[in-house]
Design a protein around this motif. Structure first.
Motif, PDB file in Angstrom:
ATOM      1  N   GLY A   1      58.940  56.471   6.782  1.00 25.35           N
ATOM      2  CA  GLY A   1      57.747  57.277   6.559  1.00 25.35           C
ATOM      3  C   GLY A   1      56.700  57.169   7.658  1.00 25.35           C
ATOM      4  N   HIS A   2      57.004  56.483   8.742  1.00 20.50           N
ATOM      5  CA  HIS A   2      56.032  56.316   9.821  1.00 20.50           C
ATOM      6  C   HIS A   2      56.096  57.488  10.782  1.00 20.50           C
ATOM      7  CE1 HIS A   2      55.110  52.363   8.370  1.00 20.50           C
ATOM      8  NE2 HIS A   2      56.397  52.036   8.401  1.00 20.50           N
ATOM      9  N   LEU A   3      54.899  57.935  11.204  1.00 23.80           N
ATOM     10  CA  LEU A   3      54.809  59.067  12.107  1.00 23.80           C
ATOM     11  C   LEU A   3      54.162  58.695  13.435  1.00 23.80           C
ATOM     12  CD1 LEU A   3      53.634  61.744   9.519  1.00 23.80           C
ATOM     13  CD2 LEU A   3      55.954  61.288  10.330  1.00 23.80           C
ATOM     14  N   GLN A   4      53.724  57.451  13.575  1.00 21.01           N
ATOM     15  CA  GLN A   4      53.109  57.011  14.822  1.00 21.01           C
ATOM     16  C   GLN A   4      53.569  55.601  15.155  1.00 21.01           C
ATOM     17  OE1 GLN A   4      48.857  56.930  14.429  1.00 21.01           O
ATOM     18  NE2 GLN A   4      48.859  55.387  12.833  1.00 21.01           N
ATOM     19  N   ALA A   5      53.403  55.227  16.407  1.00 14.15           N
ATOM     20  CA  ALA A   5      53.770  53.892  16.869  1.00 14.15           C
ATOM     21  C   ALA A   5      52.491  53.180  17.308  1.00 14.15           C
ATOM     22  CB  ALA A   5      54.756  53.996  18.020  1.00 14.15           C
ATOM     23  N   PRO A   6      52.488  51.893  17.363  1.00 16.19           N
ATOM     24  CA  PRO A   6      53.595  50.988  17.087  1.00 16.19           C
ATOM     25  C   PRO A   6      53.856  50.861  15.595  1.00 16.19           C
ATOM     26  CG  PRO A   6      51.632  49.707  17.522  1.00 16.19           C
ATOM     27  CD  PRO A   6      51.271  51.163  17.765  1.00 16.19           C
ATOM     28  N   VAL A   7      55.066  50.453  15.267  1.00 19.47           N
ATOM     29  CA  VAL A   7      55.446  50.160  13.889  1.00 19.47           C
ATOM     30  C   VAL A   7      55.703  48.657  13.812  1.00 19.47           C
ATOM     31  CG1 VAL A   7      57.166  50.504  12.075  1.00 19.47           C
ATOM     32  CG2 VAL A   7      56.431  52.430  13.488  1.00 19.47           C
ATOM     33  N   VAL A   8      55.087  48.020  12.838  1.00 18.20           N
ATOM     34  CA  VAL A   8      55.265  46.590  12.626  1.00 18.20           C
ATOM     35  C   VAL A   8      55.984  46.400  11.301  1.00 18.20           C
ATOM     36  CG1 VAL A   8      54.093  44.368  12.310  1.00 18.20           C
ATOM     37  CG2 VAL A   8      53.145  46.077  13.880  1.00 18.20           C
ATOM     38  N   VAL A   9      57.032  45.588  11.304  1.00 18.42           N
ATOM     39  CA  VAL A   9      57.754  45.258  10.087  1.00 18.42           C
ATOM     40  C   VAL A   9      57.594  43.763   9.869  1.00 18.42           C
ATOM     41  CG1 VAL A   9      59.992  45.240   8.925  1.00 18.42           C
ATOM     42  CG2 VAL A   9      59.403  47.119  10.465  1.00 18.42           C
ATOM     43  N   ASP A  10      57.053  43.399   8.711  1.00 22.56           N
ATOM     44  CA  ASP A  10      56.820  42.002   8.354  1.00 22.56           C
ATOM     45  C   ASP A  10      57.412  41.783   6.972  1.00 22.56           C
ATOM     46  OD1 ASP A  10      55.772  39.355   8.293  1.00 22.56           O
ATOM     47  OD2 ASP A  10      54.010  40.074   7.216  1.00 22.56           O
ATOM     48  N   GLY A  11      58.632  41.285   6.942  1.00 20.09           N
ATOM     49  CA  GLY A  11      59.302  41.093   5.659  1.00 20.09           C
ATOM     50  C   GLY A  11      59.518  42.431   4.979  1.00 20.09           C
ATOM     51  N   ASP A  12      58.966  42.576   3.779  1.00 19.05           N
ATOM     52  CA  ASP A  12      59.105  43.818   3.027  1.00 19.05           C
ATOM     53  C   ASP A  12      58.008  44.827   3.347  1.00 19.05           C
ATOM     54  OD1 ASP A  12      61.344  42.824   1.737  1.00 19.05           O
ATOM     55  OD2 ASP A  12      60.202  42.058   0.032  1.00 19.05           O
ATOM     56  N   GLU A  13      57.023  44.429   4.134  1.00 16.48           N
ATOM     57  CA  GLU A  13      55.910  45.305   4.487  1.00 16.48           C
ATOM     58  C   GLU A  13      56.146  45.938   5.851  1.00 16.48           C
ATOM     59  OE1 GLU A  13      51.779  44.049   3.931  1.00 16.48           O
ATOM     60  OE2 GLU A  13      52.645  42.136   3.293  1.00 16.48           O
ATOM     61  N   SER A  14      55.592  47.125   6.034  1.00 18.85           N
ATOM     62  CA  SER A  14      55.581  47.738   7.356  1.00 18.85           C
ATOM     63  C   SER A  14      54.353  48.629   7.448  1.00 18.85           C
ATOM     64  CB  SER A  14      56.854  48.541   7.605  1.00 18.85           C
ATOM     65  OG  SER A  14      56.933  49.645   6.737  1.00 18.85           O
ATOM     66  N   TRP A  15      53.870  48.792   8.671  1.00 16.91           N
ATOM     67  CA  TRP A  15      52.743  49.683   8.906  1.00 16.91           C
ATOM     68  C   TRP A  15      52.852  50.209  10.322  1.00 16.91           C
ATOM     69  CZ3 TRP A  15      52.117  44.375   8.562  1.00 16.91           C
ATOM     70  CH2 TRP A  15      51.652  43.727   9.687  1.00 16.91           C
ATOM     71  N   SER A  16      52.142  51.307  10.576  1.00 18.03           N
ATOM     72  CA  SER A  16      52.139  51.872  11.919  1.00 18.03           C
ATOM     73  C   SER A  16      50.711  51.925  12.429  1.00 18.03           C
ATOM     74  CB  SER A  16      52.774  53.263  11.928  1.00 18.03           C
ATOM     75  OG  SER A  16      52.068  54.138  11.077  1.00 18.03           O
ATOM     76  N   GLY A  17      50.606  51.987  13.739  1.00 19.08           N
ATOM     77  CA  GLY A  17      49.301  51.992  14.371  1.00 19.08           C
ATOM     78  C   GLY A  17      48.790  50.579  14.585  1.00 19.08           C
ATOM     79  N   PHE A  18      47.753  50.447  15.382  1.00 14.44           N
ATOM     80  CA  PHE A  18      47.160  49.147  15.670  1.00 14.44           C
ATOM     81  C   PHE A  18      46.288  48.738  14.493  1.00 14.44           C
ATOM     82  CE2 PHE A  18      43.799  46.569  17.833  1.00 14.44           C
ATOM     83  CZ  PHE A  18      44.604  45.451  18.014  1.00 14.44           C
ATOM     84  N   ARG A  19      46.724  47.720  13.760  1.00 12.95           N
ATOM     85  CA  ARG A  19      46.026  47.252  12.558  1.00 12.95           C
ATOM     86  C   ARG A  19      45.745  45.757  12.676  1.00 12.95           C
ATOM     87  NH1 ARG A  19      46.244  49.976   7.690  1.00 12.95           N
ATOM     88  NH2 ARG A  19      44.712  48.356   7.215  1.00 12.95           N
ATOM     89  N   PRO A  20      44.689  45.380  13.395  1.00  9.54           N
ATOM     90  CA  PRO A  20      44.401  43.962  13.557  1.00  9.54           C
ATOM     91  C   PRO A  20      44.217  43.238  12.222  1.00  9.54           C
ATOM     92  CG  PRO A  20      42.756  45.312  14.706  1.00  9.54           C
ATOM     93  CD  PRO A  20      43.743  46.240  14.068  1.00  9.54           C
ATOM     94  N   ASP A  21      43.708  43.924  11.202  1.00 10.96           N
ATOM     95  CA  ASP A  21      43.527  43.298   9.896  1.00 10.96           C
ATOM     96  C   ASP A  21      44.869  42.890   9.291  1.00 10.96           C
ATOM     97  OD1 ASP A  21      44.049  46.118   9.721  1.00 10.96           O
ATOM     98  OD2 ASP A  21      43.379  46.125   7.635  1.00 10.96           O
ATOM     99  N   LEU A  22      45.868  43.761   9.387  1.00  7.81           N
ATOM    100  CA  LEU A  22      47.183  43.441   8.831  1.00  7.81           C
ATOM    101  C   LEU A  22      47.931  42.430   9.697  1.00  7.81           C
ATOM    102  CD1 LEU A  22      48.307  46.970   7.593  1.00  7.81           C
ATOM    103  CD2 LEU A  22      47.335  45.086   6.276  1.00  7.81           C
ATOM    104  N   ILE A  23      47.722  42.480  11.010  1.00  3.21           N
ATOM    105  CA  ILE A  23      48.327  41.485  11.893  1.00  3.21           C
ATOM    106  C   ILE A  23      47.781  40.105  11.549  1.00  3.21           C
ATOM    107  CG2 ILE A  23      48.492  40.692  14.285  1.00  3.21           C
ATOM    108  CD1 ILE A  23      48.430  43.709  15.073  1.00  3.21           C
ATOM    109  N   LYS A  24      46.487  40.005  11.316  1.00  2.00           N
ATOM    110  CA  LYS A  24      45.873  38.722  10.952  1.00  2.00           C
ATOM    111  C   LYS A  24      46.429  38.221   9.625  1.00  2.00           C
ATOM    112  CE  LYS A  24      41.504  36.345  10.353  1.00  2.00           C
ATOM    113  NZ  LYS A  24      40.043  36.430  10.436  1.00  2.00           N
ATOM    114  N   GLN A  25      46.564  39.105   8.636  1.00  2.00           N
ATOM    115  CA  GLN A  25      47.127  38.705   7.346  1.00  2.00           C
ATOM    116  C   GLN A  25      48.558  38.201   7.501  1.00  2.00           C
ATOM    117  OE1 GLN A  25      46.768  41.945   4.544  1.00  2.00           O
ATOM    118  NE2 GLN A  25      44.559  42.088   4.833  1.00  2.00           N
TER     119      GLN A  25
END
Length: 63
Positions: free
Chosen positions: A17-41
């Motif tokens: 379901g991602h339409l932009q990069a970068p895509v980060v996959v962390d275990g069962d979670e994933s997100w796209s775009g620069f998300r410093p809040d999620l990277i910190k978590q």
């Protein structure tokens, strides 16, 4: 992975379901775009001992 050169990787992230990069996959979670809040978590979870699915349980943590 370079999505511009790896068609299978591109299909995989678009199927997620991602339409932009970068895509980060962390275990069962994933997100796209620069998300410093999620990277910190993710870093906090990792420091708390949640092993990455790709990491060996016998290897020491990276420096």
């Amino acid at each position: 992975m370079d999505l511009s050169r790896d068609e299978q990787a591109l299909r995989t992230v678009t199927a997620m379901g991602h339409l932009q990069a970068p895509v980060v996959v962390d275990g069962d979670e994933s997100w796209s775009g620069f998300r410093p809040d999620l990277i910190k978590q993710a870093a906090v979870r990792s420091a708390a001992g949640r092993a990455s699915p790709c990491a060996s349980s016998t290897s020491p943590p990276p420096p």
